[in-house]
Design a protein around this motif. Structure first.
Motif, PDB file in Angstrom:
ATOM      1  N   VAL A 116       0.864  -1.185   0.000  1.00 53.27           N
ATOM      2  CA  VAL A 116       0.000   0.000   0.000  1.00 53.27           C
ATOM      3  C   VAL A 116       0.898   1.231   0.000  1.00 53.27           C
ATOM      4  N   THR A 117       0.723   2.081  -1.004  1.00 53.70           N
ATOM      5  CA  THR A 117       1.513   3.314  -1.089  1.00 53.70           C
ATOM      6  C   THR A 117       0.575   4.501  -1.263  1.00 53.70           C
ATOM      7  N   ALA A 168      -3.476  10.162   2.521  1.00 48.77           N
ATOM      8  CA  ALA A 168      -4.194   9.442   1.468  1.00 48.77           C
ATOM      9  C   ALA A 168      -5.077   8.328   2.018  1.00 48.77           C
ATOM     10  N   GLY A 169      -4.875   7.942   3.289  1.00 49.52           N
ATOM     11  CA  GLY A 169      -5.713   6.908   3.888  1.00 49.52           C
ATOM     12  C   GLY A 169      -5.052   5.557   4.023  1.00 49.52           C
ATOM     13  N   LYS A 170      -3.734   5.499   3.909  1.00 46.55           N
ATOM     14  CA  LYS A 170      -3.019   4.216   4.009  1.00 46.55           C
ATOM     15  C   LYS A 170      -3.244   3.546   5.359  1.00 46.55           C
ATOM     16  N   THR A 171      -3.061   4.289   6.430  1.00 53.25           N
ATOM     17  CA  THR A 171      -3.230   3.725   7.774  1.00 53.25           C
ATOM     18  C   THR A 171      -4.664   3.299   8.001  1.00 53.25           C
ATOM     19  N   ARG A 216      -8.697  -5.304  11.004  1.00 52.60           N
ATOM     20  CA  ARG A 216      -9.944  -5.592  11.723  1.00 52.60           C
ATOM     21  C   ARG A 216     -10.755  -6.661  11.012  1.00 52.60           C
ATOM     22  N   ALA A 217     -10.633  -6.736   9.689  1.00 60.03           N
ATOM     23  CA  ALA A 217     -11.364  -7.737   8.908  1.00 60.03           C
ATOM     24  C   ALA A 217     -10.684  -9.102   8.937  1.00 60.03           C
ATOM     25  N   GLY A 218      -9.552  -9.204   9.645  1.00 57.90           N
ATOM     26  CA  GLY A 218      -8.892 -10.488   9.805  1.00 57.90           C
ATOM     27  C   GLY A 218      -7.728 -10.757   8.871  1.00 57.90           C
ATOM     28  N   HIS A 219      -7.341  -9.778   8.085  1.00 62.12           N
ATOM     29  CA  HIS A 219      -6.205  -9.962   7.186  1.00 62.12           C
ATOM     30  C   HIS A 219      -4.892  -9.766   7.943  1.00 62.12           C
ATOM     31  N   ALA A 220      -3.899 -10.535   7.586  1.00 59.48           N
ATOM     32  CA  ALA A 220      -2.574 -10.376   8.195  1.00 59.48           C
ATOM     33  C   ALA A 220      -1.933  -9.105   7.651  1.00 59.48           C
ATOM     34  N   CYS A 221      -1.446  -8.269   8.536  1.00 58.49           N
ATOM     35  CA  CYS A 221      -0.812  -7.007   8.133  1.00 58.49           C
ATOM     36  C   CYS A 221       0.527  -6.890   8.837  1.00 58.49           C
ATOM     37  N   VAL A 222       1.469  -6.255   8.174  1.00 60.01           N
ATOM     38  CA  VAL A 222       2.801  -6.040   8.717  1.00 60.01           C
ATOM     39  C   VAL A 222       2.975  -4.545   8.950  1.00 60.01           C
ATOM     40  N   ALA A 223       3.517  -4.192  10.097  1.00 57.83           N
ATOM     41  CA  ALA A 223       3.725  -2.784  10.427  1.00 57.83           C
ATOM     42  C   ALA A 223       4.731  -2.164   9.467  1.00 57.83           C
ATOM     43  N   GLU A 224       4.560  -0.886   9.233  1.00 58.23           N
ATOM     44  CA  GLU A 224       5.467  -0.142   8.365  1.00 58.23           C
ATOM     45  C   GLU A 224       6.773   0.110   9.112  1.00 58.23           C
ATOM     46  N   ALA A 225       7.856  -0.441   8.625  1.00 56.80           N
ATOM     47  CA  ALA A 225       9.152  -0.316   9.299  1.00 56.80           C
ATOM     48  C   ALA A 225       9.673   1.114   9.272  1.00 56.80           C
ATOM     49  N   GLY A 226       9.452   1.816   8.183  1.00 55.61           N
ATOM     50  CA  GLY A 226       9.974   3.168   8.042  1.00 55.61           C
ATOM     51  C   GLY A 226       9.454   4.123   9.098  1.00 55.61           C
ATOM     52  N   ARG A 227       8.210   3.980   9.471  1.00 59.95           N
ATOM     53  CA  ARG A 227       7.621   4.868  10.474  1.00 59.95           C
ATOM     54  C   ARG A 227       8.344   4.725  11.813  1.00 59.95           C
TER      55      ARG A 227
END
Length: 61
Positions: A8-9, A14-17, A25-36
């Motif tokens: 996601v870019t 733009a609404g990325k977060t 919340r919908a149950g998808h696996a997500c990885v935190a943004e390392a750059g932040r």
């Protein structure tokens, strides 16, 4: 086993977060943004960067 992933870019605000939070919340696996986290560690701030912080980071590299 599937190894699909999505990147996601977008620009600031733009609404990325919001999108990633909704996917999580919908149950998808997500990885935190390392750059932040890297930027927060370098600046000691939780919010966005100001121009002075950006100049300090650029000069230190």
């Amino acid at each position: 086993m599937s190894s699909r992933f999505v990147v996601v870019t977008g620009g600031p605000g733009a609404g990325k977060t919001t999108l990633v939070d909704a996917l999580r919340r919908a149950g998808h696996a997500c990885v935190a943004e390392a750059g932040r986290q890297i930027i927060q560690d370098q600046t000691g701030r939780q919010g966005g960067l100001n121009s002075q912080a950006v100049r300090r980071i650029v000069r230190s590299e």
